[in-house]
Design a protein around this motif. Structure first.
Motif, PDB file in Angstrom:
ATOM      1  N   ARG A 137       9.660   8.396  -3.430  1.00 57.86           N
ATOM      2  CA  ARG A 137      10.293   7.101  -3.743  1.00 57.86           C
ATOM      3  C   ARG A 137      11.752   7.360  -4.079  1.00 57.86           C
ATOM      4  O   ARG A 137      12.118   8.476  -4.467  1.00 57.86           O
ATOM      5  CB  ARG A 137       9.579   6.434  -4.933  1.00 57.86           C
TER       6      ARG A 137
ATOM      7  N   TYR B 197       4.591   3.655   5.496  1.00 56.17           N
ATOM      8  CA  TYR B 197       5.546   3.701   4.377  1.00 56.17           C
ATOM      9  C   TYR B 197       5.928   5.116   3.990  1.00 56.17           C
ATOM     10  O   TYR B 197       6.830   5.325   3.192  1.00 56.17           O
ATOM     11  CB  TYR B 197       4.921   3.029   3.135  1.00 56.17           C
TER      12      TYR B 197
ATOM     13  N   ILE C 274       6.301  11.689   3.730  1.00 59.71           N
ATOM     14  CA  ILE C 274       5.804  13.068   3.598  1.00 59.71           C
ATOM     15  C   ILE C 274       5.631  13.792   4.942  1.00 59.71           C
ATOM     16  O   ILE C 274       6.066  14.933   5.081  1.00 59.71           O
ATOM     17  CB  ILE C 274       4.519  13.113   2.751  1.00 59.71           C
TER      18      ILE C 274
ATOM     19  N   GLN D   3      -2.452  16.771   1.387  1.00 57.80           N
ATOM     20  CA  GLN D   3      -2.148  15.337   1.489  1.00 57.80           C
ATOM     21  C   GLN D   3      -3.410  14.573   1.852  1.00 57.80           C
ATOM     22  O   GLN D   3      -3.655  13.489   1.338  1.00 57.80           O
ATOM     23  CB  GLN D   3      -1.054  15.069   2.528  1.00 57.80           C
TER      24      GLN D   3
ATOM     25  N   PRO E 291      -7.137   7.317  -2.595  1.00 59.53           N
ATOM     26  CA  PRO E 291      -6.274   6.135  -2.641  1.00 59.53           C
ATOM     27  C   PRO E 291      -6.700   5.019  -1.696  1.00 59.53           C
ATOM     28  O   PRO E 291      -7.101   5.283  -0.565  1.00 59.53           O
ATOM     29  CB  PRO E 291      -4.909   6.675  -2.183  1.00 59.53           C
TER      30      PRO E 291
ATOM     31  N   GLN F  79      -4.428   2.077  -1.696  1.00 59.58           N
ATOM     32  CA  GLN F  79      -3.043   1.610  -1.427  1.00 59.58           C
ATOM     33  C   GLN F  79      -2.895   0.089  -1.456  1.00 59.58           C
ATOM     34  O   GLN F  79      -1.889  -0.421  -1.934  1.00 59.58           O
ATOM     35  CB  GLN F  79      -2.469   2.164  -0.105  1.00 59.58           C
TER      36      GLN F  79
ATOM     37  N   ASP G 246      -4.797   5.194  -5.634  1.00 54.41           N
ATOM     38  CA  ASP G 246      -3.355   4.911  -5.647  1.00 54.41           C
ATOM     39  C   ASP G 246      -3.155   3.520  -5.053  1.00 54.41           C
ATOM     40  O   ASP G 246      -3.872   3.147  -4.123  1.00 54.41           O
ATOM     41  CB  ASP G 246      -2.567   5.883  -4.749  1.00 54.41           C
TER      42      ASP G 246
ATOM     43  N   ILE H 264       0.067   0.702  -3.865  1.00 57.97           N
ATOM     44  CA  ILE H 264       1.476   0.335  -3.703  1.00 57.97           C
ATOM     45  C   ILE H 264       1.556  -1.181  -3.765  1.00 57.97           C
ATOM     46  O   ILE H 264       0.877  -1.855  -2.984  1.00 57.97           O
ATOM     47  CB  ILE H 264       2.038   0.811  -2.350  1.00 57.97           C
TER      48      ILE H 264
ATOM     49  N   ARG I  47       5.652   0.876  -6.975  1.00 59.05           N
ATOM     50  CA  ARG I  47       6.332  -0.241  -6.314  1.00 59.05           C
ATOM     51  C   ARG I  47       6.874   0.270  -4.996  1.00 59.05           C
ATOM     52  O   ARG I  47       7.446   1.369  -4.943  1.00 59.05           O
ATOM     53  CB  ARG I  47       7.471  -0.754  -7.204  1.00 59.05           C
TER      54      ARG I  47
ATOM     55  N   SER J 282       8.921   1.426  -2.021  1.00 58.87           N
ATOM     56  CA  SER J 282      10.292   1.916  -1.926  1.00 58.87           C
ATOM     57  C   SER J 282      10.528   2.329  -0.474  1.00 58.87           C
ATOM     58  O   SER J 282       9.871   3.251   0.020  1.00 58.87           O
ATOM     59  CB  SER J 282      10.425   3.116  -2.886  1.00 58.87           C
TER      60      SER J 282
ATOM     61  N   ARG K 165      11.645   4.170   2.666  1.00 61.23           N
ATOM     62  CA  ARG K 165      12.096   5.549   2.858  1.00 61.23           C
ATOM     63  C   ARG K 165      12.692   5.710   4.242  1.00 61.23           C
ATOM     64  O   ARG K 165      12.027   5.419   5.235  1.00 61.23           O
ATOM     65  CB  ARG K 165      10.918   6.530   2.693  1.00 61.23           C
TER      66      ARG K 165
END
Ligand code: SAH
Length: 439
Positions: free
Chosen positions: A49, A164, A167, A202, A264, A266, A304, A306, A336, A338, A340
């Motif tokens: 982020r 989003y 990585i 990941q 997660p 999301q 997780d 978002i 929140r 962000s 990228r």
């Protein structure tokens, strides 16, 4: 000679920093508690982020002040700010950085230090050996015999294209590590006193999928279960689509594998999930949680979320809220959105949820989750649980339950590295207090 490592971001970065520390210890360096007193400063960065990226810029700017009166200071910028392909813009903006290293790779730093000391001939071979031989992994002197819980990366990079996420661009394609390397590293850590290992990737539940000759995660957990001295095993982060019943049954069956799953979601809305390209629906996630709970008794589940993904309406956000309220998960890591640079969402989807609205959604979920977790934790009251103690913090021993709950105990005994049954005497949303059973 002294080194100082600044680590920002995920557990993978913590593991990467540990490997850098190991390489530097082999070269005869020792850890310094302060950057100001170090000869080498490693900055292991995160860009998931904007806020994380900004921290790295702030730190780099303050390092420049030290470098001005100590030009011999070696600054190594490492991790996702550099990325597997390097980062020309960052190199131009911070010309006083001496060495740039991609994530997980201590070799550029080791080579640089050896060459600087006139050891060119050894440089490449020695760098690779010190940086990569897993049975040679050493913890910093202060941690040997003291560190209870450590991380081992088992899958590098990521080949899943969540719209989003930066990585995959910065850590490269998915690459499972050979099981022998992982076992060698686990044995090396066990020999230095480590009791608990958390396997990292990941998409950790995809371990071995890119290599037909490797075991899958279940097989790897079985082999790691035989490492003497290691008492607890965990793994993170899982993707819902790769959580097989075989894996869940393995977690349930192997006593050393802790009943805690990080998986997660999301978002709790199907359109948002589709726009994120997560590859499942909220209903499939609900079924997965049912499957996990049916197969692993007393499991805890972390997720997780978002909020404020491009186009997320109030109604779509409400679906996420309802899902959390229904599923009552143990942990929700909230973020929140962000944008990228370079990701699909940043290129094609306007960041149209206003910042105040992102904050409002974030806080509302935070409040909900705090209430839910308080209720979940209250059920631990008067229960007896086995806690692995890690360290003494402000006079109290800090440890974790199998379900990864934080527990504090007052005791004069040396509990470090021990698994001890305790009775829970007080609970709250963040942690619990307990008494030792056998006093
Ligand atoms: N590979 C893991 C973790 C990725 S990064 C996974 O599949 O979930 C950790 C968390 O950061 C993610 O789970 C996500 O919730 C959050 N995150 C990633 N990219 C983000 C972005 N652009 N904005 C806000 N949060 C983000």
């Amino acid at each position: 000679m002294k080194y100082y490592i600044w680590t920002e971001g995920c557990q993978m970065n913590v593991a990467d920093s540990q490997r850098v520390a190991s390489a530097l210890e082999h070269l005869g360096y020792h850890a310094s508690p302060k950057a100001e007193e170090a000869d080498v400063v490693v900055m292991n960065t995160c860009v998931v982020r904007q806020s994380a990226e900004d921290k790295a810029y702030g730190r780099l700017t303050s390092l420049n002040k030290i470098k001005k009166y100590r030009p011999e200071l070696v600054i190594n910028l490492m991790g996702c700010l550099v990325g597997v392909k390097g980062n020309v813009k960052v190199a131009e903006r911070f010309p006083y950085v001496d060495v740039f290293s991609p994530p997980s790779d201590p070799t550029p730093l080791v080579e640089y230090l050896l060459k600087r000391d006139g050891r060119e001939l050894e440089a490449v071979e020695v760098a690779q050996r010190f940086a990569w031989q897993d049975e040679d992994l050493v913890l910093p002197v202060e941690q040997r015999g003291n560190l209870v819980s450590a991380f081992i990366p088992i899958v590098y990079g990521c080949s899943h294209a969540c719209t989003y996420c930066i990585i995959p661009y910065r850590r490269g394609v998915e690459l499972s590590r050979p099981p022998e390397e992982i076992l060698a590293e686990a044995r090396a850590l066990a020999a230095q006193g480590v009791k608990e290992i958390t396997l990292l990737g990941q998409i950790v539940d995809r371990y071995g999928q890119d290599r037909p000759d490797y075991p899958n995660l279940s097989g790897l957990l079985r082999r790691l279960s035989n490492v003497d001295g290691i008492e607890r095993l965990r793994f993170l982060t899982s993707h819902p689509n790769w959580m097989t019943d075989e894996l869940l049954d393995t977690v349930a069956e192997l006593p050393k594998v802790m009943p805690h799953i990080e998986v997660p979601i999301q978002a709790g809305d199907d359109v948002v999930l589709e726009n994120m390209r997560r590859g499942y629906t909220q209903q499939q996630y609900r079924e997965l949680v049912g499957r996990i709970r049916a197969r692993i008794p007393s499991v805890s589940i972390a997720t997780d979320i978002i909020v404020g993904f491009p186009g997320e309406t109030e109604e779509q956000y409400q679906h996420t809220y309802d899902l959390l309220a229904d599923l009552k998960l143990d942990v929700a890591h909230l973020a929140r959105y962000s944008p990228r640079g370079g990701t699909v969402s940043a290129r094609r989807m306007p960041d149209d949820v206003p910042d105040e609205e992102k904050w409002r959604r974030f806080r509302t979920l935070e409040e909900l989750q705090e209430k839910l977790v308080d209720e979940i934790h209250a059920r631990y009251l008067d229960q007896t649980v086995e806690v692995l103690f890690e360290e003494k913090v402000r006079g109290r021993w800090k440890g974790r339950t199998p379900t990864n709950k934080l527990v504090f105990v007052e005791s004069e005994a040396d509990l470090r590295g021990q698994v001890v049954p305790v009775r829970i005497t007080r609970t709250g949303p963040w942690s619990m207090q307990a008494h030792l059973l056998a006093a």
